[in-house]
Structure formats: C-alpha cells, structure tokens
Design a protein around this motif. Structure first.
Motif, mmCIF file in Angstrom:
data_model
loop_
_atom_site.group_PDB
_atom_site.id
_atom_site.type_symbol
_atom_site.label_atom_id
_atom_site.label_comp_id
_atom_site.label_asym_id
_atom_site.label_seq_id
_atom_site.Cartn_x
_atom_site.Cartn_y
_atom_site.Cartn_z
ATOM 1 N N GLN A 1 0.849 4.278 -3.106
ATOM 2 C CA GLN A 1 0.180 5.547 -2.821
ATOM 3 C C GLN A 1 1.221 6.584 -2.428
ATOM 4 O O GLN A 1 2.033 6.349 -1.544
ATOM 5 N N GLN B 1 0.830 -1.210 0.000
ATOM 6 C CA GLN B 1 0.000 0.000 0.000
ATOM 7 C C GLN B 1 0.865 1.261 0.000
ATOM 8 O O GLN B 1 0.581 2.218 -0.724
ATOM 9 N N ARG C 1 -5.145 5.051 5.232
ATOM 10 C CA ARG C 1 -4.743 4.449 3.958
ATOM 11 C C ARG C 1 -5.341 3.055 3.781
ATOM 12 O O ARG C 1 -5.437 2.554 2.666
#
Length: 198
Positions: free
Chosen positions: A14, A10, A187
């Motif tokens: 991002q 992740q 997130r």
C-alpha cells in the motif's frame, strides 16, 4: 492480531499518503515495533520538559526536524533515533512508510517510518528523552483506556481523544503521536474506540 510479517507485507503493498506542502516545516519520526510474548509492541519515548518545546513532556516517537543536511526524511528519522535513544537503525530494520500527517495547530508536515527492533539493542536516551517503554498494540486498542480529555493548549480550551497508560506514564498518549498511530492502524482495519463511541 498484527505481527511484523503482516505489517511488512501490508506496508509494501500500500502506497503511503505523502504530503507535498512546501510551506510547512518538515519533521520525521521512527515508529519502532518488536514482537514479544504479548504480541507486537510499539515503543514510546517521553520527552524532557522544556518551555520552548511545544511537545514538552509528551509521549512520542523518536524524531525531529528535517535538516538541510538530511537527503531524505527517512534519514532524519534514523539520525534522530540514534541521537535520542542511541539506536542505529539499519536497512534490514525498515518495514515501510506510514501516511504523512500535517500538524493540527502547528505548521508542520510529519513523515512516519516504521521499523522492527530486536531485544538485543541497548538503548541510551539523551537529554531530550527522559524515559522509553514498550506497549502492546492490543493494549492501546482497549476501549477502557480510550477517552476524550479537555486540555488547555496554546491559549484555548480543547477536547481531544487520549489513551491512558498509567502502568508506564502519568501522561496520556495524545496529539500527533496518537494521530500517527491511528493512521497506521487504519491500514489494518483497526481503530481506537472510547466508551463515548461504543
């Protein structure tokens, strides 16, 4: 629940929100994670009591002010981690960067770097740190631990969300470290919830 592989993926996919405000003092911290039988855990330090420290006695991540000799804030986070708890972070420990944060009451810009740590490391806190401990991420998300708390802080009465961790600390988790964790968890579509908001 989160594991280190998912966290690495992740963070890699991002882009973090980075602040550019040159008028703020800069600091950097290291969020240290490890896998355990109880899921992914995060490490907190408890800062020593000092009247000149605005975060005296608070729960925090290892970190500190970006010095002129530090080429990047990430170097600051790694240098401070070594100085404060005796842990040398290496490139293979790095998982990624979380969102930057501006202080709510102090003119400070904080960068947060995320690392994985194995059990084989031996920690040796210095005089700035009086304790360190690991807490499962799922424990922090338990609504019964989350509440609003009234503080007298910097000359005013204030109300802030906190997380009670009595098994580890007589002080709650709050402030900048709480906000850094909140940004990180968002997130993954996770958030702190306290009973007043249920």
């Amino acid at each position: 629940m989160l594991d280190l592989h998912l966290i690495r993926e992740q963070l890699a996919h991002q882009s973090p929100r980075c602040l550019d405000d040159e008028g703020l003092r800069r600091a950097a911290v290291a969020m240290l994670l490890r896998d355990s039988e109880d899921g992914t855990e995060v490490m907190f330090i408890r800062r020593a009591e000092h009247e000149l420290d605005p975060w005296s006695g608070d729960l925090a991540f290892p970190g500190g002010r970006v010095d002129a000799c530090d080429d990047t804030p990430r170097i600051t986070a790694e240098r401070e981690t070594l100085e404060e708890i005796g842990l040398r972070l290496r490139p293979e420990n790095f998982l990624g960067r979380s969102d930057d944060l501006a202080g709510a009451y102090l003119s400070i810009h904080i960068c947060c770097f995320v690392y994985s740590v194995s059990d084989e490391f031996v920690f040796s806190p210095n005089g700035e740190v009086v304790d360190l401990f690991w807490v499962p991420l799922h424990t922090l998300l338990e609504p019964q631990r989350n509440r609003l708390h009234d503080f007298h802080y910097r000359g005013a009465q204030r109300r802030h969300p906190v997380i009670d961790l009595p098994e580890w600390s007589d002080r709650p988790l709050w402030g900048i470290t709480y906000r850094l964790l909140s940004n990180f968890l968002k997130r993954f579509d996770l958030s702190f919830r306290y009973p007043e908001h249920l």
